[in-house]
Design a protein around this motif. Structure first.
Motif, PDB file in Angstrom:
ATOM      1  N   SER A 124       0.821  -1.148   0.103  1.00  0.00           N
ATOM      2  CA  SER A 124       0.186  -0.083  -0.046  1.00  0.00           C
ATOM      3  C   SER A 124       0.785   1.069   0.065  1.00  0.00           C
ATOM      4  O   SER A 124       0.699   2.202  -0.904  1.00  0.00           O
ATOM      5  CB  SER A 124      -0.998  -0.044   1.299  1.00  0.00           C
ATOM      6  N   VAL A 157       1.156   3.453  -3.836  1.00  0.00           N
ATOM      7  CA  VAL A 157       0.754   4.868  -3.721  1.00  0.00           C
ATOM      8  C   VAL A 157       1.889   5.813  -4.082  1.00  0.00           C
ATOM      9  O   VAL A 157       1.492   6.668  -5.074  1.00  0.00           O
ATOM     10  CB  VAL A 157      -0.068   5.175  -2.652  1.00  0.00           C
ATOM     11  N   THR A 185       0.329   9.075   0.815  1.00  0.00           N
ATOM     12  CA  THR A 185       1.196   7.908   1.504  1.00  0.00           C
ATOM     13  C   THR A 185       1.607   8.526   3.012  1.00  0.00           C
ATOM     14  O   THR A 185       1.594   7.692   3.702  1.00  0.00           O
ATOM     15  CB  THR A 185       2.446   7.704   0.813  1.00  0.00           C
ATOM     16  N   THR A 215      -6.131   1.535  -0.692  1.00  0.00           N
ATOM     17  CA  THR A 215      -5.042   1.502  -1.709  1.00  0.00           C
ATOM     18  C   THR A 215      -5.771   0.942  -3.026  1.00  0.00           C
ATOM     19  O   THR A 215      -5.667   1.385  -3.920  1.00  0.00           O
ATOM     20  CB  THR A 215      -3.867   0.537  -1.312  1.00  0.00           C
TER      21      THR A 215
END
Length: 315
Positions: free
Chosen positions: A44, A48, A221, A166
């Motif tokens: 994830s 990103v 993030t 995500t």
């Protein structure tokens, strides 16, 4: 489709499947539910960030500031929450920090005509300095709002919320890059800027947008990282720079070879995280991960260059 074409388009993806099977058979606990969910959580963060870098690369620009911008956004969030600012406002401020960094990069590249390699390195240094200035070189820790921590630690059923978020962001990024006029303009700008400009596309705006999206991805993030780790430090995303670049370059070896693409970046991030996790479970020394990462970057660029060369000779 010929066997050569299948290997060219899907070879890296098939290699990723082979890696998964190998680790499932020989790495203890790799296939456990807890470990696989941990792998997906790590994906994830990396994917990103990689989506943002991919958007910049689609327009033929580099953003080497995204890791430091992510760290800056994280300490902005942490500093505001630490003085009892409502967490939604803190998150908004962190996202704004990422967008402003992207806008600065876009201005330097499109208006002042500073090469993105140089401008984003400069922005990275500025972001790093600001992060240390805000924190005084220490991490923000303490009590955090449970509703904020839910973004990074919460679950819906057995699935961590961060994984679902995500996947949602992946869908948005994929649709934007492949199914919209904006995505077509970004692709055209990166493939041939002069031809795109002559066809009426505002190439300066496209390049700026690619860099702004990279900054926004860094901010998102940062939210994930702070909510998951319950802390914010001035270099907390530093290790993601090479990994994010590697995920994007590895993604360029599959699906649409030699072209940055969101699906490829996502799968590339998954392969890199799987490999890193598997090496740890197999007992490999930490430096083996660095060696493998370097090999991935070199091979990815070599494969993409080879595909481009064959395409040029085919014209």
């Amino acid at each position: 489709m010929t066997a050569r074409k299948i290997i060219e388009v899907y070879g890296t993806f098939l290699a990723g499947i082979a890696l998964f099977v190998f680790l499932m058979l020989f790495a203890n606990n790799f296939a456990s539910t807890a470990n696989l969910l941990n792998v997906l959580k790590q994906v994830s963060f990396l994917s990103v960030l990689g989506f943002g870098f991919t958007f910049a690369l689609i327009t033929s620009e580099l953003d080497l500031s995204f890791a430091n911008v992510c760290s800056l956004s994280a300490v902005v969030i942490g500093s505001l929450i630490s003085v009892d600012i409502a967490w939604p406002l803190a998150v908004a401020a962190g996202l704004c920090a990422g967008v402003v960094a992207g806008m600065l990069n876009g201005f330097l590249v499109t208006v002042l005509k500073v090469p993105s390699l140089i401008s984003t390195l400069g922005t990275a240094s500025v972001a790093n300095g600001l992060a240390f200035m805000i924190t005084g070189g220490v991490a923000f820790v303490g009590r955090w709002d449970p509703n904020f921590l839910y973004l990074g630690r919460g679950k819906i059923g057995a699935i961590p919320v961060i994984i679902l978020l995500t996947l949602f962001l992946f869908a948005i990024a994929w649709v934007l890059s492949t199914q919209t006029q904006t995505g077509v303009h970004l692709q055209a700008t990166g493939e041939n800027e002069e031809a795109a400009r002559r066809s009426g596309i505002n190439t300066r705006r496209c390049k700026a947008l690619g860099l702004i999206l990279s900054g926004l991805a860094a901010g998102i993030t940062a939210v994930f990282l702070v909510a998951n780790l319950s802390s914010a430090a001035p270099q907390m995303a530093g290790d993601f720079l090479l990994n994010g670049i590697a995920a994007t370059l590895l993604g360029m070896t599959m699906f649409t070879p030699a072209k940055p693409n969101i699906l490829g970046t996502f799968v590339g991030a998954l392969i890199i995280v799987m490999l890193s996790n598997g090496l740890v479970l197999l007992g490999a020394q930490y430096y083996i991960q660095d060696i493998m990462l370097g090999i991935i970057i070199i091979v990815s660029v070599a494969v993409s260059a080879s595909v481009l060369k064959r395409a040029a000779f085919a014209l």
